[in-house]
Design a protein around this motif. Structure first.
Motif, PDB file in Angstrom:
ATOM      1  N   ARG A  34       0.835  -1.214   0.000  1.00  0.00           N
ATOM      2  CA  ARG A  34       0.000   0.000   0.000  1.00  0.00           C
ATOM      3  C   ARG A  34       0.862   1.254   0.000  1.00  0.00           C
ATOM      4  O   ARG A  34       0.592   2.217  -0.721  1.00  0.00           O
ATOM      5  CB  ARG A  34      -0.914  -0.017   1.222  1.00  0.00           C
ATOM      6  N   MET A  35       1.922   1.264   0.817  1.00  0.00           N
ATOM      7  CA  MET A  35       2.776   2.435   0.901  1.00  0.00           C
ATOM      8  C   MET A  35       3.554   2.678  -0.388  1.00  0.00           C
ATOM      9  O   MET A  35       3.713   3.813  -0.838  1.00  0.00           O
ATOM     10  CB  MET A  35       3.755   2.289   2.079  1.00  0.00           C
ATOM     11  N   LEU A  36       4.024   1.609  -1.011  1.00  0.00           N
ATOM     12  CA  LEU A  36       4.724   1.758  -2.289  1.00  0.00           C
ATOM     13  C   LEU A  36       3.777   2.281  -3.363  1.00  0.00           C
ATOM     14  O   LEU A  36       4.171   3.085  -4.217  1.00  0.00           O
ATOM     15  CB  LEU A  36       5.327   0.426  -2.708  1.00  0.00           C
ATOM     16  N   ALA A  37       2.521   1.836  -3.315  1.00  0.00           N
ATOM     17  CA  ALA A  37       1.530   2.334  -4.269  1.00  0.00           C
ATOM     18  C   ALA A  37       1.276   3.826  -4.045  1.00  0.00           C
ATOM     19  O   ALA A  37       1.106   4.591  -5.006  1.00  0.00           O
ATOM     20  CB  ALA A  37       0.230   1.544  -4.134  1.00  0.00           C
ATOM     21  N   GLN A  38       1.267   4.246  -2.792  1.00  0.00           N
ATOM     22  CA  GLN A  38       1.054   5.670  -2.490  1.00  0.00           C
ATOM     23  C   GLN A  38       2.199   6.518  -3.034  1.00  0.00           C
ATOM     24  O   GLN A  38       1.978   7.568  -3.642  1.00  0.00           O
ATOM     25  CB  GLN A  38       0.930   5.867  -0.977  1.00  0.00           C
ATOM     26  N   VAL A  39       3.424   6.076  -2.809  1.00  0.00           N
ATOM     27  CA  VAL A  39       4.584   6.808  -3.332  1.00  0.00           C
ATOM     28  C   VAL A  39       4.526   6.872  -4.858  1.00  0.00           C
ATOM     29  O   VAL A  39       4.759   7.928  -5.466  1.00  0.00           O
ATOM     30  CB  VAL A  39       5.898   6.138  -2.873  1.00  0.00           C
ATOM     31  N   THR A  40       4.195   5.749  -5.481  1.00  0.00           N
ATOM     32  CA  THR A  40       4.111   5.705  -6.946  1.00  0.00           C
ATOM     33  C   THR A  40       3.033   6.640  -7.474  1.00  0.00           C
ATOM     34  O   THR A  40       3.237   7.344  -8.473  1.00  0.00           O
ATOM     35  CB  THR A  40       3.812   4.263  -7.411  1.00  0.00           C
ATOM     36  N   PHE A  41       1.905   6.702  -6.778  1.00  0.00           N
ATOM     37  CA  PHE A  41       0.813   7.576  -7.209  1.00  0.00           C
ATOM     38  C   PHE A  41       1.250   9.041  -7.234  1.00  0.00           C
ATOM     39  O   PHE A  41       1.076   9.736  -8.237  1.00  0.00           O
ATOM     40  CB  PHE A  41      -0.392   7.407  -6.276  1.00  0.00           C
ATOM     41  N   PHE A  42       1.821   9.513  -6.129  1.00  0.00           N
ATOM     42  CA  PHE A  42       2.225  10.924  -6.069  1.00  0.00           C
ATOM     43  C   PHE A  42       3.356  11.214  -7.057  1.00  0.00           C
ATOM     44  O   PHE A  42       3.431  12.306  -7.630  1.00  0.00           O
ATOM     45  CB  PHE A  42       2.640  11.299  -4.649  1.00  0.00           C
ATOM     46  N   THR A  43       4.220  10.239  -7.256  1.00  0.00           N
ATOM     47  CA  THR A  43       5.331  10.448  -8.192  1.00  0.00           C
ATOM     48  C   THR A  43       4.830  10.550  -9.627  1.00  0.00           C
ATOM     49  O   THR A  43       5.242  11.428 -10.388  1.00  0.00           O
ATOM     50  CB  THR A  43       6.353   9.310  -8.055  1.00  0.00           C
ATOM     51  N   GLY A  50       5.467  17.744 -14.432  1.00  0.00           N
ATOM     52  CA  GLY A  50       6.819  18.243 -14.221  1.00  0.00           C
ATOM     53  C   GLY A  50       7.837  17.491 -15.044  1.00  0.00           C
ATOM     54  O   GLY A  50       7.512  16.744 -15.967  1.00  0.00           O
ATOM     55  N   ASP A  51       9.113  17.674 -14.677  1.00  0.00           N
ATOM     56  CA  ASP A  51      10.213  17.044 -15.398  1.00  0.00           C
ATOM     57  C   ASP A  51      10.860  15.977 -14.519  1.00  0.00           C
ATOM     58  O   ASP A  51      10.344  15.628 -13.453  1.00  0.00           O
ATOM     59  CB  ASP A  51      11.240  18.098 -15.816  1.00  0.00           C
ATOM     60  N   ASP A  52      12.010  15.454 -14.964  1.00  0.00           N
ATOM     61  CA  ASP A  52      12.687  14.396 -14.210  1.00  0.00           C
ATOM     62  C   ASP A  52      13.138  14.876 -12.845  1.00  0.00           C
ATOM     63  O   ASP A  52      13.113  14.114 -11.868  1.00  0.00           O
ATOM     64  CB  ASP A  52      13.887  13.880 -15.004  1.00  0.00           C
ATOM     65  N   GLU A  53      13.567  16.123 -12.753  1.00  0.00           N
ATOM     66  CA  GLU A  53      13.998  16.658 -11.458  1.00  0.00           C
ATOM     67  C   GLU A  53      12.834  16.709 -10.475  1.00  0.00           C
ATOM     68  O   GLU A  53      12.978  16.377  -9.306  1.00  0.00           O
ATOM     69  CB  GLU A  53      14.594  18.054 -11.655  1.00  0.00           C
ATOM     70  N   ARG A  54      11.682  17.113 -10.971  1.00  0.00           N
ATOM     71  CA  ARG A  54      10.486  17.155 -10.133  1.00  0.00           C
ATOM     72  C   ARG A  54      10.081  15.742  -9.711  1.00  0.00           C
ATOM     73  O   ARG A  54       9.672  15.512  -8.576  1.00  0.00           O
ATOM     74  CB  ARG A  54       9.353  17.806 -10.925  1.00  0.00           C
ATOM     75  N   THR A  55      10.199  14.799 -10.611  1.00  0.00           N
ATOM     76  CA  THR A  55       9.864  13.419 -10.288  1.00  0.00           C
ATOM     77  C   THR A  55      10.758  12.889  -9.175  1.00  0.00           C
ATOM     78  O   THR A  55      10.285  12.247  -8.223  1.00  0.00           O
ATOM     79  CB  THR A  55      10.009  12.535 -11.541  1.00  0.00           C
ATOM     80  N   ALA A  56      12.057  13.160  -9.268  1.00  0.00           N
ATOM     81  CA  ALA A  56      12.991  12.716  -8.237  1.00  0.00           C
ATOM     82  C   ALA A  56      12.673  13.363  -6.899  1.00  0.00           C
ATOM     83  O   ALA A  56      12.754  12.719  -5.837  1.00  0.00           O
ATOM     84  CB  ALA A  56      14.417  13.041  -8.663  1.00  0.00           C
ATOM     85  N   TYR A  57      12.305  14.640  -6.941  1.00  0.00           N
ATOM     86  CA  TYR A  57      11.948  15.356  -5.706  1.00  0.00           C
ATOM     87  C   TYR A  57      10.766  14.677  -5.024  1.00  0.00           C
ATOM     88  O   TYR A  57      10.767  14.465  -3.803  1.00  0.00           O
ATOM     89  CB  TYR A  57      11.600  16.806  -6.061  1.00  0.00           C
ATOM     90  N   LEU A  58       9.771  14.313  -5.809  1.00  0.00           N
ATOM     91  CA  LEU A  58       8.558  13.735  -5.240  1.00  0.00           C
ATOM     92  C   LEU A  58       8.782  12.320  -4.721  1.00  0.00           C
ATOM     93  O   LEU A  58       8.220  11.941  -3.688  1.00  0.00           O
ATOM     94  CB  LEU A  58       7.446  13.734  -6.288  1.00  0.00           C
ATOM     95  N   VAL A  59       9.571  11.528  -5.423  1.00  0.00           N
ATOM     96  CA  VAL A  59       9.757  10.150  -4.963  1.00  0.00           C
ATOM     97  C   VAL A  59      10.515  10.126  -3.643  1.00  0.00           C
ATOM     98  O   VAL A  59      10.183   9.344  -2.738  1.00  0.00           O
ATOM     99  CB  VAL A  59      10.441   9.284  -6.040  1.00  0.00           C
ATOM    100  N   VAL A  60      11.511  11.000  -3.474  1.00  0.00           N
ATOM    101  CA  VAL A  60      12.226  11.050  -2.198  1.00  0.00           C
ATOM    102  C   VAL A  60      11.306  11.539  -1.084  1.00  0.00           C
ATOM    103  O   VAL A  60      11.222  10.937  -0.001  1.00  0.00           O
ATOM    104  CB  VAL A  60      13.476  11.948  -2.309  1.00  0.00           C
ATOM    105  N   GLN A 186       6.106  17.657  -0.905  1.00  0.00           N
ATOM    106  CA  GLN A 186       5.551  17.836  -2.244  1.00  0.00           C
ATOM    107  C   GLN A 186       6.088  19.091  -2.941  1.00  0.00           C
ATOM    108  O   GLN A 186       6.248  19.092  -4.169  1.00  0.00           O
ATOM    109  CB  GLN A 186       4.011  17.921  -2.175  1.00  0.00           C
ATOM    110  N   VAL A 187       6.303  20.132  -2.164  1.00  0.00           N
ATOM    111  CA  VAL A 187       6.837  21.388  -2.711  1.00  0.00           C
ATOM    112  C   VAL A 187       7.931  21.873  -1.767  1.00  0.00           C
ATOM    113  O   VAL A 187       7.916  21.572  -0.570  1.00  0.00           O
ATOM    114  CB  VAL A 187       5.744  22.472  -2.847  1.00  0.00           C
ATOM    115  N   PRO A 188       8.906  22.624  -2.263  1.00  0.00           N
ATOM    116  CA  PRO A 188       9.957  23.143  -1.377  1.00  0.00           C
ATOM    117  C   PRO A 188       9.379  24.021  -0.275  1.00  0.00           C
ATOM    118  O   PRO A 188       8.357  24.695  -0.470  1.00  0.00           O
ATOM    119  CB  PRO A 188      10.837  23.960  -2.324  1.00  0.00           C
ATOM    120  N   VAL A 189      10.024  24.006   0.869  1.00  0.00           N
ATOM    121  CA  VAL A 189       9.569  24.826   2.001  1.00  0.00           C
ATOM    122  C   VAL A 189       9.537  26.305   1.619  1.00  0.00           C
ATOM    123  O   VAL A 189       8.662  27.055   2.073  1.00  0.00           O
ATOM    124  CB  VAL A 189      10.482  24.587   3.223  1.00  0.00           C
TER     125      VAL A 189
END
Length: 262
Positions: A34-43, A50-60, A186-189
């Motif tokens: 379930r948790m991996l699915a949640q991370v995948t959904f938001f990513t 967004g772009d690849d940089e945004r994708t990396a930001y979201l997955v972390v 999800q977004v920078p502070v």
């Protein structure tokens, strides 16, 4: 040290609860899936806009957030003691209540750390994040730091609502969503206005997540250590606050003899 013995004894109950809730199959294929699915959904959602940089930001950010979701469950699980009718026994015991409650829900930061590490190291490469061998230990240590400092914040919230058991799920969910919004998940502070950034600086996740991002970016040791130190300080402050609130709660119950407290 007496507090360590208290935590260890109380933690035995925590892990007994964990074994009762999850078999290894249920944890792996149910909770972890379930948790991996949640991370995948938001990513994927971020990748769509967004772009690849945004994708990396979201997955972390979302991989680390899975551990926070588990750790704030301490708010609900602390209330189990009230439901079980054991608070009056804790009030009569000489042990400091904060150490009892710290150990009593210790399954959450342990399980949460494992969940986040799997999400970071299994899903991260699938979305273009390159973890090098020298990243593994610092990231693992910072995930554990995230779990335990957030757990300390959760203990404070648990102490606040211990006498209002109906609010425990509302408070834990609200804490989770606030941290997801303002701590750089999800977004920078820096996206937020100054008052929100100031509030975010009081939350340990803001600093530990920043430290993990610095490791991923191969930043120097000093900025990583500085961010981790801020997270540790925040966690210590929240634990001290939890100590004071638990003591106040028990003292009021003992002083008044009011069964409503227990």
């Amino acid at each position: 040290m007496q507090s360590v013995l208290i935590i260890r004894s109380s933690a035995a109950n925590a892990f007994a609860d964990m074994r009762a809730i999850y078999s290894w199959r249920l944890w792996v294929f149910g909770w972890l899936g379930r948790m991996l699915a949640q991370v995948t959904f938001f990513t994927f959602l971020g990748r769509a806009v967004g772009d690849d940089e945004r994708t990396a930001y979201l997955v972390v950010g979302n991989a680390v957030m899975t551990c926070v979701l588990e750790c704030v469950q301490v708010v609900a699980s602390t209330g189990w003691e009230r439901i079980s009718g054991t608070l009056i026994l804790l009030a009569a015991a000489p042990a400091r209540p904060v150490w009892v409650f710290f150990g009593r829900s210790l399954q959450w930061p342990v399980s949460g750390s494992a969940t986040s590490l799997v999400a970071l190291f299994a899903l991260g490469p699938a979305f273009g994040i390159t973890w090098r061998p020298h990243h593994i230990l610092p990231v693992a240590a910072l995930v554990v730091l995230t779990a335990f400092t957030t757990y300390c914040l959760g203990l404070f919230l648990a102490a606040l609502v211990l006498n209002a058991n109906g609010l425990r799920n509302i408070v834990s969910s609200a804490a989770y969503f606030v941290m997801m919004a303002v701590c750089g998940v999800q977004v920078p502070v820096d996206h937020w206005p100054l008052p929100v950034r100031t509030a975010a600086a009081l939350l340990p996740l803001t600093h530990s997540l920043a430290a993990i991002r610095l490791v991923e970016a191969d930043a120097g040791a000093f900025p990583i250590a500085a961010a981790a130190g801020k997270a540790l300080l925040c966690g210590a402050v929240w634990l001290a606050a939890a100590y004071l609130v638990f003591e106040s709660f028990m003292d009021r119950g003992r002083r008044t003899g009011n069964s409503d407290y227990f």
